[in-house]
Design a protein around this motif. Structure first.
Motif, mmCIF file in Angstrom:
data_model
loop_
_atom_site.group_PDB
_atom_site.id
_atom_site.type_symbol
_atom_site.label_atom_id
_atom_site.label_comp_id
_atom_site.label_asym_id
_atom_site.label_seq_id
_atom_site.Cartn_x
_atom_site.Cartn_y
_atom_site.Cartn_z
ATOM 1 N N GLY A 217 11.530 6.756 -3.456
ATOM 2 C CA GLY A 217 12.009 5.739 -2.520
ATOM 3 C C GLY A 217 10.866 5.031 -1.806
ATOM 4 N N GLN A 218 9.849 5.755 -1.426
ATOM 5 C CA GLN A 218 8.707 5.145 -0.734
ATOM 6 C C GLN A 218 7.898 4.258 -1.669
ATOM 7 O OE1 GLN A 218 6.507 8.327 1.138
ATOM 8 N NE2 GLN A 218 8.104 8.727 2.662
ATOM 9 N N LEU A 224 8.267 -3.371 -2.681
ATOM 10 C CA LEU A 224 8.996 -4.432 -1.981
ATOM 11 C C LEU A 224 8.140 -5.078 -0.902
ATOM 12 C CD1 LEU A 224 11.627 -5.986 -1.431
ATOM 13 C CD2 LEU A 224 12.323 -4.103 0.058
ATOM 14 N N LEU A 225 7.400 -4.265 -0.162
ATOM 15 C CA LEU A 225 6.543 -4.804 0.900
ATOM 16 C C LEU A 225 5.414 -5.657 0.328
ATOM 17 C CD1 LEU A 225 6.302 -1.735 3.325
ATOM 18 C CD2 LEU A 225 7.528 -3.887 3.710
ATOM 19 N N GLU A 226 4.886 -5.228 -0.826
ATOM 20 C CA GLU A 226 3.831 -6.031 -1.446
ATOM 21 C C GLU A 226 4.358 -7.404 -1.865
ATOM 22 O OE1 GLU A 226 0.869 -2.617 -3.321
ATOM 23 O OE2 GLU A 226 2.531 -3.405 -4.537
ATOM 24 N N ASP A 238 1.507 -3.623 7.518
ATOM 25 C CA ASP A 238 2.736 -2.903 7.191
ATOM 26 C C ASP A 238 2.657 -2.304 5.785
ATOM 27 O OD1 ASP A 238 3.808 -3.546 9.640
ATOM 28 O OD2 ASP A 238 4.844 -5.336 8.899
ATOM 29 N N VAL A 239 2.061 -3.074 4.867
ATOM 30 C CA VAL A 239 1.895 -2.562 3.506
ATOM 31 C C VAL A 239 0.984 -1.337 3.508
ATOM 32 C CG1 VAL A 239 1.114 -3.083 1.167
ATOM 33 C CG2 VAL A 239 2.252 -4.854 2.529
ATOM 34 N N LEU A 240 -0.118 -1.441 4.221
ATOM 35 C CA LEU A 240 -1.069 -0.323 4.263
ATOM 36 C C LEU A 240 -0.467 0.898 4.951
ATOM 37 C CD1 LEU A 240 -4.335 -2.274 5.152
ATOM 38 C CD2 LEU A 240 -3.615 -1.400 2.918
ATOM 39 N N THR A 241 0.340 0.664 5.975
ATOM 40 C CA THR A 241 0.981 1.789 6.668
ATOM 41 C C THR A 241 1.936 2.524 5.746
ATOM 42 O OG1 THR A 241 0.811 0.649 8.803
ATOM 43 C CG2 THR A 241 2.403 2.439 8.639
ATOM 44 N N GLN A 242 2.719 1.757 4.949
ATOM 45 C CA GLN A 242 3.652 2.388 4.031
ATOM 46 C C GLN A 242 2.912 3.134 2.910
ATOM 47 O OE1 GLN A 242 6.946 2.806 4.293
ATOM 48 N NE2 GLN A 242 6.761 4.104 2.484
ATOM 49 N N LYS A 243 1.796 2.567 2.443
ATOM 50 C CA LYS A 243 1.004 3.259 1.425
ATOM 51 C C LYS A 243 0.433 4.577 1.969
ATOM 52 C CE LYS A 243 -0.429 -0.638 -1.482
ATOM 53 N NZ LYS A 243 -1.584 -1.429 -2.015
ATOM 54 N N SER A 447 8.260 2.271 13.414
ATOM 55 C CA SER A 447 9.513 2.996 13.668
ATOM 56 C C SER A 447 10.197 3.360 12.359
ATOM 57 C CB SER A 447 10.441 2.142 14.535
ATOM 58 O OG SER A 447 10.806 0.944 13.856
ATOM 59 N N VAL A 448 10.087 2.510 11.336
ATOM 60 C CA VAL A 448 10.651 2.823 10.027
ATOM 61 C C VAL A 448 9.915 4.015 9.407
ATOM 62 C CG1 VAL A 448 11.104 1.945 7.706
ATOM 63 C CG2 VAL A 448 11.344 0.434 9.674
ATOM 64 N N ILE A 449 8.578 4.000 9.523
ATOM 65 C CA ILE A 449 7.774 5.100 8.974
ATOM 66 C C ILE A 449 8.155 6.423 9.644
ATOM 67 C CG2 ILE A 449 5.444 6.020 8.741
ATOM 68 C CD1 ILE A 449 6.048 3.699 6.897
ATOM 69 N N ASN A 450 8.280 6.404 10.960
ATOM 70 C CA ASN A 450 8.645 7.627 11.691
ATOM 71 C C ASN A 450 10.026 8.119 11.287
ATOM 72 O OD1 ASN A 450 6.217 7.591 13.061
ATOM 73 N ND2 ASN A 450 7.042 6.437 14.804
ATOM 74 N N ALA A 451 10.937 7.204 11.088
ATOM 75 C CA ALA A 451 12.296 7.585 10.681
ATOM 76 C C ALA A 451 12.289 8.190 9.283
ATOM 77 C CB ALA A 451 13.221 6.369 10.738
#
Length: 520
Positions: A217-218, A224-226, A238-243, A447-451
């Motif tokens: 999922g991640q 999607l973020l890219e 945001d992209v780097l945070t999700q990576k 907040s999405v990352i923490n969730a």
């Protein structure tokens, strides 16, 4: 016919009874099984029915006080694979084979030592060619040359006047009882370990699957973020945070895989296999079922059901008998001996009345001065008896603690699973809300990352709580003794040849009978 065969066929029972009747009163303490603790329960207060929850491992359970433990308790999980695992372990694990051999050895020792209560009879025959000079007897002439044929049957018997030999055999039988319950303890530990390890494997497999689903999922979210970053819809941060979050989640996977691999190696060892012989059989966590009713033996029966308590009791019994042996060694002993046979210069005359020879003797021996050696030996046995008694009490305390711990764990982990399921549900809703708010621009991507991380943790904890429910049930059955009294765990490898030597002495009442399983 050998004495062994006679014992097996019961032909020497009257002789043994007569020998025991000469023993008189055996010195030393007469063993009595310790009384059970005078308590009516294992915990303070009565445990209620556990809470139920949706999903695997969520069934509410209730305690059936006074119910018996089934012989094959692992069937309560209704898993064919667990039954296959347990049967393979029973058939192949060397610890069980070693316990069977140790029990047979102890029984053979007890059978061998019964000979001390019977007369010792030997047979001797000889033929010698002698040349004796007449000068030896004060005569002159050529030497006398002759052949001498001899036969004799010496008989020796030491009556067990003070019961020292009977106490020694009693100690041997107690040692055999100890090995018997060591076998039961080995059986119980092995079967419980197999089931627990299979459950742990199912737990690790579920945790790995949850983690892999989260990783997938991640990864989709990163892609999607890219795409959105290329369109200018989101910032590169945001992209780097999700990576970074994806990398952290991937990093949690190898430790889980390592733990599962090591747990699988342990399972293979319990099954009697080598690690390279793992064929991949597994028990899905979702396929396991919890029993609704859990047996809870009354405390007065636990001391008869736990094999470790019975083994400790056998050690107390052995130590008690050893005090009697040491006490008898301080007292005089009587030996009766006789010999009958014949001597002749010609083989044809060996069995004639003129060649008969016999003798009868009796002797009394006893310590006069030994500088206190026998006394201190006896006192050391008394100290050993006190030590084994203290260890027995410690074993009982630990056993009751095991049951209390298992009961509390069943109740607490049921509450924990319900809470973890609620936490997982709330975490999933929180992630959906955070994603929606991020799309609406009302919150940051942090907040999405923490969730996401909260949901992953909640799902992993839920899997662990489910596995704990099954493991707690295993712990309860193990702490209650595993139902060994409802099955026969011994094989021919544990049986002395001939079997049942101890039963010969039961009619005379000098030795205790073999312990019997607790009443259902």
């Amino acid at each position: 016919m050998s004495v062994r065969t006679l014992l097996h066929r019961g032909a020497l029972v009257p002789i043994v009874q007569a020998a025991l009747s000469l023993c008189g009163c055996a010195v030393g303490p007469d063993f009595e099984s310790p009384a059970a603790p005078a308590v009516s329960g294992y915990t303070t207060g009565r445990l209620p029915v556990t809470q139920g929850a949706d999903g695997p491992g969520g069934m509410a359970q209730r305690f059936a006080y006074g119910a018996d433990v089934p012989a094959v308790w692992w069937q309560v999980f209704r898993s064919r694979q667990i039954e296959v695992f347990v049967r393979e372990a029973i058939d192949n694990h060397p610890d069980l084979a070693a316990a069977q051999a140790a029990l047979r050895q102890a029984r053979e020792v007890a059978a061998a030592d019964t000979s001390a209560l019977l007369p010792s009879i030997t047979g001797e025959s000889s033929v010698t060619r002698n040349e004796v000079p007449l000068a030896q007897s004060g005569q002159t002439g050529p030497s006398s040359l002759y052949t001498l044929y001899k036969t004799s049957v010496p008989v020796s018997f030491t009556p067990d006047i003070f019961g020292g030999k009977a106490r020694g055999i009693e100690a041997d039988l107690a040692s055999a009882d100890y090995q018997r319950f060591q076998l039961e303890a080995t059986y119980l530990t092995l079967t419980a370990n197999v089931v627990t390890t299979a459950i742990s494997d199912a737990s690790y497999a579920a945790q790995i699957r949850v983690t892999q689903e989260q990783i997938e999922g991640q990864r989709q979210l990163v892609a999607l973020l890219e795409q959105q970053f290329a369109l200018g819809a989101v910032a590169n941060s945001d992209v780097l945070t999700q990576k970074a979050q994806l990398a952290q989640t991937i990093a949690t996977l190898p430790p889980l895989q390592k733990s599962r691999a090591q747990n699988r190696n342990q399972l293979m060892a319990y099954l009697g296999r080598l690690p390279s012989q793992d064929r991949g059989e597994a028990v899905p966590l979702a396929n396991l079922r919890l029993p609704r009713d859990l047996p809870v033996s009354v405390p007065s029966l636990l001391v008869r059901q736990r094999p470790d308590i019975r083994a400790a009791e056998s050690q107390v019994h052995q130590a008690s008998a050893n005090v009697g042996v040491a006490t008898a060694n301080m007292l005089p002993s009587v030996t009766l001996s006789a010999s009958g046979g014949s001597s002749a210069s010609a083989l044809a005359g060996l069995y004639g009345p003129q060649s008969a020879a016999w003798s009868v003797a009796a002797s009394v021996t006893g310590p006069i001065f030994d500088a206190g050696s026998l006394f201190h030996t006896k006192e050391s046995k008394v100290a050993a008896l006190e030590q084994s008694g203290a260890k027995y009490r410690s074993t009982v305390i630990t056993a009751f603690q095991n049951v209390a711990d298992a009961l509390r764990a069943i109740q607490s982990d049921a509450d924990l699973l319900k809470a973890q399921l609620e936490a997982e549900k709330a975490s999933a809703e929180s992630l959906k809300m955070s994603q929606a708010q991020f799309k609406a621009g009302s919150t940051t991507f942090i907040s999405v990352i923490n969730a996401e991380q909260t949901l992953l943790t909640a799902r992993i904890n839920r899997v662990k709580a489910q596995a704990s429910r099954y493991a707690d049930t295993v712990a309860l059955y193990q702490s209650l003794g595993g139902g060994w009294w409802n099955r026969v765990d011994e094989t021919p490898a544990a049986t002395a040849k001939p079997a049942g030597i101890a039963a010969i002495f039961t009619p005379a009442g000098a030795l205790p009978a073999q312990p019997t399983p607790p009443a259902n």
